[in-house]
Design a protein around this motif. Structure first.
Motif, short mmCIF file in Angstrom:
data_model
loop_
_atom_site.label_atom_id
_atom_site.label_comp_id
_atom_site.label_asym_id
_atom_site.label_seq_id
_atom_site.Cartn_x
_atom_site.Cartn_y
_atom_site.Cartn_z
N SER A 223 0.83 -1.21 0.00
CA SER A 223 0.00 0.00 0.00
C SER A 223 0.86 1.25 0.00
CB SER A 223 -0.93 -0.01 1.21
OG SER A 223 -1.81 -1.11 1.18
N ALA A 227 1.32 3.78 -3.24
CA ALA A 227 1.02 5.21 -3.09
C ALA A 227 2.20 6.06 -3.55
CB ALA A 227 0.66 5.52 -1.64
N PRO A 234 -4.26 2.80 -3.71
CA PRO A 234 -3.13 1.93 -3.31
C PRO A 234 -3.47 0.97 -2.19
CG PRO A 234 -2.82 4.18 -2.51
CD PRO A 234 -4.00 4.21 -3.42
#
Length: 366
Positions: A223, A227, A234
């Motif tokens: 994640s 991002a 994300p």
């Protein structure tokens, strides 16, 4: 003059024929209820996995029925929560891809040249009929496929409910079921059977705990990295990669990589390259450092045994077989190391290049 067979041989032949018929009938009956047996097998695995949590609540004074209901409810809520996090971006991504396909078809209204050939929407519809004709031609096929999808979803719901019901009974009534099982063995064997049962619970619980730990780490890291590189949604794609890569052994990492790569390609090809770098880079870190460290603490399963078990599980039962194969292999390895006698081995005999002539012995698991 023909002689009759001896009575004992005649009785033996009849017993063999009867045993063969009973075996064939049992195999036929097992094949007819194979889906039910598979549900029971999965429920047994889940009962082993959730037993430590239920036992911990029971030791705090909770009735086992209530403890089982709470643990299973939390597990279902986690699965539903993951679905709510992951599904909306997937739906938006499919809509984006359909919009781009529509724009591409609109662009074909004017002639375009591809590899020296000119194409247009008009020439395509002239050769294949109008778009409405194509839709009508395949409408029945699409309807049949949708009916099949609806039927598959209904069957999945029924099987899931069956598995949850079996799991609930195995957990809530666990101590009484174990007493009945152990009572089928002589007193001198009951302690060994109980030990094997505890090893199964320990290894299965360790497997699920290690998978959850790796999934949480993978979801968090992916994640953050998604991002950083600019991938839309994300967190959703990070959770997808973390869950799929950990709970589908052997091929889960490749399956999990497809969706983020498609999402990145829909945005920009260069973004897909960065996403691929993230996926491959984390995979190397996990395979060579993170996963061995965590699984060694939880399962102590040799990597070669784990890989072979996962492949065998895929060949036998598909993705579900791969998921169940690793704890089964860990249980088998633990039982073998527990009951197989271990003897000292000199390092020079074993071919240890760094050995100093000492006698080493492998400690038993369990």
């Amino acid at each position: 003059m023909e002689r009759d067979l001896p009575p004992f041989l005649n009785a033996l032949l009849w017993r063999i024929v009867l045993a063969a018929l009973l075996t064939a009938a049992a195999l036929w009956a097992a094949w007819q209820v194979r889906s039910l047996l598979l549900a029971l097998l999965v429920a047994l695995f889940l009962s082993f996995a959730f037993e430590p949590a239920v036992a911990a609540l029971a030791h705090r004074g909770w009735p086992r029925t209530r403890a089982t209901g709470v643990v299973l409810l939390l597990a279902v809520l986690v699965i539903v929560g993951v679905g709510f996090v992951v599904l909306p971006p997937f739906v938006r991504q499919v809509a984006t891809l359909l919009d781009r396909a529509t724009d591409f078809l609109d662009d074909l209204g004017t002639e375009v040249e591809v590899f020296g050939y000119r194409y247009s929407l008009d020439t395509l519809t002239d050769s294949a009929g109008s778009i409405s004709d194509l839709i009508g031609r395949y409408a029945s096929t699409v309807a049949n496929q949708l009916a099949g999808v609806v039927g598959a979803i209904g069957s999945l719901i029924i099987r899931t409910f069956t598995v949850l019901l079996f799991t609930f009974f195995l957990l809530a009534d666990g101590p009484r079921l174990r007493r009945r099982l152990f009572a089928a063995f002589p007193p001198e064997r009951q302690r060994e059977v109980a030990r094997m049962w505890e090893i199964s619970i320990q290894k299965t619980g360790g497997y699920v705990a290690s998978r959850l730990q790796l999934a949480l780490i993978s979801a968090a890291v992916h994640s953050i990295l998604f991002a950083i590189v600019g991938l839309p949604s994300p967190v959703a794609y990070g959770v997808w990669v973390g869950v799929i890569s950990q709970f589908i052994p052997a091929v889960g990492g490749y399956i999990a990589a497809v969706i983020p790569l498609l999402a990145a390609l829909a945005v920009e090809p260069s973004l897909a390259l960065w996403v691929l770098v993230v996926l491959l880079g984390y995979q190397q870190v996990e395979n060579y450092w993170l996963a061995p460290k965590i699984t060694a603490q939880r399962m102590s399963l040799h990597p070669a045994i784990g890989f072979g078990a996962a492949v065998a599980g895929i060949l036998l039962m598909g993705a579900l077989g791969a998921f169940l194969a690793l704890p089964v292999a860990a249980i088998g390895q633990a039982l073998v190391s527990t009951y197989l006698a271990q003897h000292p081995v000199e390092s020079t005999i074993a071919g240890d290049e760094d050995g100093d002539g000492r006698s080493d012995v492998v400690e038993a698991e369990g």
